[in-house]
Structure formats: structure tokens, C-alpha cells
Design a protein around this motif. Structure first.
Motif, PDB file in Angstrom:
ATOM      1  N   ALA A 136       0.838  -1.208   0.000  1.00 15.80           N
ATOM      2  CA  ALA A 136       0.000   0.000   0.000  1.00 15.80           C
ATOM      3  C   ALA A 136       0.872   1.257   0.000  1.00 15.80           C
ATOM      4  O   ALA A 136       0.604   2.212  -0.744  1.00 15.80           O
ATOM      5  CB  ALA A 136      -0.929  -0.010   1.210  1.00 15.80           C
ATOM      6  N   LEU A 137       1.933   1.270   0.815  1.00 16.76           N
ATOM      7  CA  LEU A 137       2.819   2.435   0.874  1.00 16.76           C
ATOM      8  C   LEU A 137       3.515   2.677  -0.455  1.00 16.76           C
ATOM      9  O   LEU A 137       3.634   3.821  -0.910  1.00 16.76           O
ATOM     10  CB  LEU A 137       3.861   2.243   1.982  1.00 16.76           C
ATOM     11  CG  LEU A 137       3.400   2.526   3.413  1.00 16.76           C
ATOM     12  CD1 LEU A 137       4.463   2.103   4.406  1.00 16.76           C
ATOM     13  CD2 LEU A 137       3.063   4.002   3.590  1.00 16.76           C
ATOM     14  N   VAL A 138       3.973   1.601  -1.091  1.00 12.41           N
ATOM     15  CA  VAL A 138       4.629   1.737  -2.394  1.00 12.41           C
ATOM     16  C   VAL A 138       3.671   2.352  -3.405  1.00 12.41           C
ATOM     17  O   VAL A 138       4.034   3.273  -4.157  1.00 12.41           O
ATOM     18  CB  VAL A 138       5.134   0.365  -2.893  1.00 12.41           C
ATOM     19  CG1 VAL A 138       5.501   0.432  -4.370  1.00 12.41           C
ATOM     20  CG2 VAL A 138       6.341  -0.078  -2.081  1.00 12.41           C
ATOM     21  N   LEU A 139       2.446   1.870  -3.442  1.00 16.47           N
ATOM     22  CA  LEU A 139       1.452   2.401  -4.381  1.00 16.47           C
ATOM     23  C   LEU A 139       1.107   3.853  -4.055  1.00 16.47           C
ATOM     24  O   LEU A 139       0.909   4.672  -4.969  1.00 16.47           O
ATOM     25  CB  LEU A 139       0.187   1.545  -4.349  1.00 16.47           C
ATOM     26  CG  LEU A 139       0.346   0.087  -4.822  1.00 16.47           C
ATOM     27  CD1 LEU A 139      -0.963  -0.674  -4.666  1.00 16.47           C
ATOM     28  CD2 LEU A 139       0.816   0.046  -6.271  1.00 16.47           C
ATOM     29  N   ILE A 140       1.047   4.177  -2.764  1.00 15.04           N
ATOM     30  CA  ILE A 140       0.710   5.553  -2.359  1.00 15.04           C
ATOM     31  C   ILE A 140       1.798   6.532  -2.791  1.00 15.04           C
ATOM     32  O   ILE A 140       1.511   7.608  -3.324  1.00 15.04           O
ATOM     33  CB  ILE A 140       0.490   5.621  -0.832  1.00 15.04           C
ATOM     34  CG1 ILE A 140      -0.812   4.909  -0.456  1.00 15.04           C
ATOM     35  CG2 ILE A 140       0.452   7.075  -0.346  1.00 15.04           C
ATOM     36  CD1 ILE A 140      -0.948   4.610   1.029  1.00 15.04           C
ATOM     37  N   PHE A 141       3.060   6.175  -2.570  1.00 15.03           N
ATOM     38  CA  PHE A 141       4.144   7.087  -2.942  1.00 15.03           C
ATOM     39  C   PHE A 141       4.396   7.100  -4.448  1.00 15.03           C
ATOM     40  O   PHE A 141       4.956   8.065  -4.966  1.00 15.03           O
ATOM     41  CB  PHE A 141       5.426   6.709  -2.196  1.00 15.03           C
ATOM     42  CG  PHE A 141       5.427   7.137  -0.758  1.00 15.03           C
ATOM     43  CD1 PHE A 141       5.427   8.471  -0.415  1.00 15.03           C
ATOM     44  CD2 PHE A 141       5.401   6.201   0.270  1.00 15.03           C
ATOM     45  CE1 PHE A 141       5.416   8.875   0.917  1.00 15.03           C
ATOM     46  CE2 PHE A 141       5.382   6.583   1.600  1.00 15.03           C
ATOM     47  CZ  PHE A 141       5.391   7.932   1.922  1.00 15.03           C
ATOM     48  N   THR A 142       3.967   6.047  -5.144  1.00 13.10           N
ATOM     49  CA  THR A 142       4.168   5.988  -6.594  1.00 13.10           C
ATOM     50  C   THR A 142       3.067   6.711  -7.355  1.00 13.10           C
ATOM     51  O   THR A 142       3.338   7.466  -8.293  1.00 13.10           O
ATOM     52  CB  THR A 142       4.240   4.522  -7.071  1.00 13.10           C
ATOM     53  OG1 THR A 142       5.295   3.842  -6.386  1.00 13.10           O
ATOM     54  CG2 THR A 142       4.515   4.455  -8.572  1.00 13.10           C
ATOM     55  N   TYR A 143       1.815   6.493  -6.950  1.00 17.28           N
ATOM     56  CA  TYR A 143       0.689   6.994  -7.737  1.00 17.28           C
ATOM     57  C   TYR A 143      -0.122   8.097  -7.061  1.00 17.28           C
ATOM     58  O   TYR A 143      -0.937   8.749  -7.707  1.00 17.28           O
ATOM     59  CB  TYR A 143      -0.246   5.831  -8.086  1.00 17.28           C
ATOM     60  CG  TYR A 143       0.418   4.795  -8.942  1.00 17.28           C
ATOM     61  CD1 TYR A 143       0.726   5.058 -10.270  1.00 17.28           C
ATOM     62  CD2 TYR A 143       0.785   3.557  -8.413  1.00 17.28           C
ATOM     63  CE1 TYR A 143       1.367   4.113 -11.057  1.00 17.28           C
ATOM     64  CE2 TYR A 143       1.421   2.598  -9.195  1.00 17.28           C
ATOM     65  CZ  TYR A 143       1.707   2.895 -10.514  1.00 17.28           C
ATOM     66  OH  TYR A 143       2.342   1.949 -11.280  1.00 17.28           O
ATOM     67  N   PHE A 144       0.080   8.293  -5.759  1.00 23.39           N
ATOM     68  CA  PHE A 144      -0.693   9.317  -5.051  1.00 23.39           C
ATOM     69  C   PHE A 144       0.209  10.415  -4.465  1.00 23.39           C
ATOM     70  O   PHE A 144      -0.239  11.205  -3.642  1.00 23.39           O
ATOM     71  CB  PHE A 144      -1.504   8.673  -3.918  1.00 23.39           C
ATOM     72  CG  PHE A 144      -2.536   7.681  -4.402  1.00 23.39           C
ATOM     73  CD1 PHE A 144      -3.821   8.083  -4.721  1.00 23.39           C
ATOM     74  CD2 PHE A 144      -2.207   6.332  -4.547  1.00 23.39           C
ATOM     75  CE1 PHE A 144      -4.766   7.174  -5.171  1.00 23.39           C
ATOM     76  CE2 PHE A 144      -3.144   5.411  -4.994  1.00 23.39           C
ATOM     77  CZ  PHE A 144      -4.426   5.834  -5.308  1.00 23.39           C
ATOM     78  N   ASP A 145       1.473  10.416  -4.883  1.00 22.30           N
ATOM     79  CA  ASP A 145       2.425  11.446  -4.458  1.00 22.30           C
ATOM     80  C   ASP A 145       2.537  11.575  -2.938  1.00 22.30           C
ATOM     81  O   ASP A 145       2.704  12.678  -2.405  1.00 22.30           O
ATOM     82  CB  ASP A 145       2.048  12.804  -5.063  1.00 22.30           C
ATOM     83  CG  ASP A 145       2.177  12.813  -6.577  1.00 22.30           C
ATOM     84  OD1 ASP A 145       3.094  12.155  -7.086  1.00 22.30           O
ATOM     85  OD2 ASP A 145       1.345  13.447  -7.246  1.00 22.30           O
ATOM     86  N   GLY A 146       2.414  10.448  -2.235  1.00 21.91           N
ATOM     87  CA  GLY A 146       2.572  10.468  -0.782  1.00 21.91           C
ATOM     88  C   GLY A 146       1.473  11.215  -0.067  1.00 21.91           C
ATOM     89  O   GLY A 146       1.709  11.856   0.959  1.00 21.91           O
TER      90      GLY A 146
ATOM     91  N   ALA B 164      -1.647   3.852   6.050  1.00 21.33           N
ATOM     92  CA  ALA B 164      -0.923   2.634   5.671  1.00 21.33           C
ATOM     93  C   ALA B 164       0.304   2.417   6.553  1.00 21.33           C
ATOM     94  O   ALA B 164       0.605   1.283   6.942  1.00 21.33           O
ATOM     95  CB  ALA B 164      -0.516   2.709   4.197  1.00 21.33           C
ATOM     96  N   GLY B 165       1.021   3.502   6.855  1.00 25.47           N
ATOM     97  CA  GLY B 165       2.221   3.371   7.680  1.00 25.47           C
ATOM     98  C   GLY B 165       1.899   2.927   9.099  1.00 25.47           C
ATOM     99  O   GLY B 165       2.565   2.037   9.643  1.00 25.47           O
TER     100      GLY B 165
END
Length: 300
Positions: free
Chosen positions: A258-268, A276-277
Motif C-alpha cells: 500500500a505504501l509503495v502504491l501511495i508514494f508511486t501513484y498518489f504522491d505520498g 498505511a504506515g
């Protein structure tokens, strides 16, 4: 104050994101070294608990998440974080916890293998489906313009490819796989954990400001996840070993993905990333607590 969280973006650089992707792939490779092709055939041996485990993971949990979100009405970014966590497959420590609690380890491994393989399709699908039902998040989703095909490719690269490669290595070089598994999993989890800690430290003020709200949301969400697996097992009369496994498998989510997807596609996006964290921290606490309470006591 909630609007500030909704609009905030966590500070996370490209190098850290790359390391997070690599470490998550290595974790999955290490998990796959313990998976045999026979684990995918568990459905034929014990279809009822296996089917119920899949149902709890990919249908009941997302549904309960939607009901919980509809009830507490969190801000859109937090709601999206909850939907994404619920759409991810089970976490990689679930097998250890099931074994520790004296649950059905074979069932746990089989569910992990199935969930990981099919999350390539089901994670983007479940997130798009349930997030789309939550009207307050619609403007945020439109602003992000998420390409679900890209998400599919990312999940396939991070989880699917290491899964296939790890199972191949296990099949061809079983002795090496056993030795490598003992080194890779703790090492990669430690690296991943360090990256998450650095991310939290870089956003320390923001985290402290919203921790009380986030803790309550994650506590309720994780409780719903544990309850979904437990209640389904009880309703259908599964054994105590299978009940332990379904509860743990559903309560432990791959928040790292979830964190990887958030920082990749939702700009953190702040609300998503903090949900998620903190989930990644809390589900270890709750999982260990449940497993310890369930672990048979030694007779004196």
C-alpha cells in the motif's frame, strides 16, 4: 485541521521509493522460497476453509471497510488509505503468526500464495470498486487521475515476478532456497522497516499532529479485519486451527505494498500514507497479541 491532513503530502524522495520497491520485492522473493506448487492445490484438499479465507480477504474485508468508512465518514484521503489497505493481499508475517499460534500453517501458506498471485488483478479492482462507491472521495480520485493499468503492472512487478522466481528457485534449488529464505526475509524486512521509519522521521511533526485520530481509525479498521476472518470461520464451523489462521490472515495486510502504491501513484498523499504506515506498525502488535493469546500454554 482535517483539511490540512487531506491536502498534505509526505516528504519522500525517489531514492527511498526505489529502495522500498526493491526491498518489498526481495521480501516477496523470500516468502516465495517457502512456497511450493502443492500449496496452490490446497483447494482440492480442504476447499471449505480455503474458500472462506479467500472470501474473508477479498470480499468481506473490503465490504466491512466500506461500511466502516460510511459510518465514521473520514476525510477522503484517509478513506482512500483504508480502501487501499483492505484491497492489498495478506501481509508476509501472517505465516509466522499462524504457526506461532498453532494454527493451520498449510492453510496460511496456501492463502498467502493465492492472495499474492491474484492480488495483481484483485488489488486494483477492489480499490477502484469500493473507493468509487464513497462519494466524498470522488473529487480526489478525479484529481489524481489514477491509471489502474499502471497499478496492475506495478503490483505484478513487485509481487508477481518475485513470486514466480522464488517458486522456481525453490523447485530447482531447494537446499539453497531454504538457506536463502532464513537470510533474505529478516534482512529485507529490516531494510523496509528502516525506510518506513525514515519516512516517518522526515514527517515527524505531521505524524504527531494527527496520531490520535489515525490511531483510532486504524484500530477500528484492523479490528474489523480480524473480526471478519474470525466470524466467518465461526459461522461455518471451522476448527480452532483454521479459525486462528483465517483471523490472522485477514487481520494482517500487506501495508508495505500500500505504501509503495501511495508514494508511486498518489504522491505520498498524507491521509493515505499515514493510515498505511501506522497500519504496518499496529497489525504487528495486534497480530502478535492475538497469536500469543491463542498459543496453547505448556503443561507444567
Amino acid at each position: 485541521m482535517l483539511e490540512e491532513l487531506d491536502q498534505s503530502v509526505l516528504d519522500f524522495n525517489g531514492d527511498s521509493l526505489f529502495l522500498m520497491n526493491v526491498s518489498l520485492a526481495v521480501i516477496m522473493f523470500g516468502v516465495a522460497l517457502d512456497i511450493r506448487k502443492e500449496d496452490f492445490l490446497y483447494l482440492l484438499k480442504a476447499p471449505k476453509p480455503f474458500f472462506l479465507g479467500v472470501l474473508a480477504q477479498f470480499v468481506l474485508l473490503p465490504l466491512l471497510t466500506f461500511l466502516l468508512v460510511s459510518w465514521i465518514r473520514p476525510i477522503p484521503s484517509v478513506a482512500l488509505g483504508m480502501f487501499l489497505v483492505a484491497a492489498c493481499p495478506g501481509g508476509n508475517i501472517s505465516n509466522f503468526l499462524s504457526n506461532f499460534a498453532r494454527g493451520n500453517t498449510a492453510l496460511s501458506v496456501s492463502l498467502t500464495a493465492f492472495a499474492t498471485a491474484f492480488s495483481i488483478v484483485l488489488t486494483p479492482f477492489n480499490f477502484a470498486l469500493w473507493a468509487g462507491f464513497y462519494t466524498p472521495a470522488a473529487p480526489l480520485l478525479e484529481a489524481i487521475s489514477l491509471n489502474y493499468q499502471d497499478v496492475f503492472q506495478t503490483v505484478a512487478l513487485i509481487l508477481g515476478a518475485p513470486l514466480i522466481l522464488g517458486m522456481y528457485v525453490r523447485h530447482r534449488f531447494s537446499l539453497f532456497a531454504q538457506k536463502a529464505s532464513h537470510v533474505l526475509k529478516p534482512l529485507s524486512i529490516a531494510i523496509f522497516g528502516a525506510i518506513v521509519i525514515v519516512a516517518f522521521y522526515s514527517n515527524y511533526d505531521l505524524f504527531l499532529k494527527f496520531i490520535l485520530l489515525i490511531f483510532g481509525w486504524v484500530l477500528a479498521h484492523n479490528g474489523a479485519a480480524l473480526l471478519s476472518g474470525f466470524s466467518l470461520a465461526k459461522i461455518f464451523g471451522l476448527s480452532i486451527e483454521d479459525t486462528k489462521t483465517l483471523t490472522i490472515e485477514t487481520g494482517i495486510q500487506n501495508s508495505g505494498l500500500a505504501l509503495v502504491l501511495i508514494f508511486t501513484y498518489f504522491d505520498g498523499l498524507g491521509g493515505m500514507a499515514i493510515i498505511a504506515g501506522w497500519w504496518g506498525i499496529w497489525h504487528i502488535v495486534s497480530g502478535l497479541t492475538v497469536a500469543t493469546l491463542w498459543k496453547p500454554k505448556r503443561k507444567l
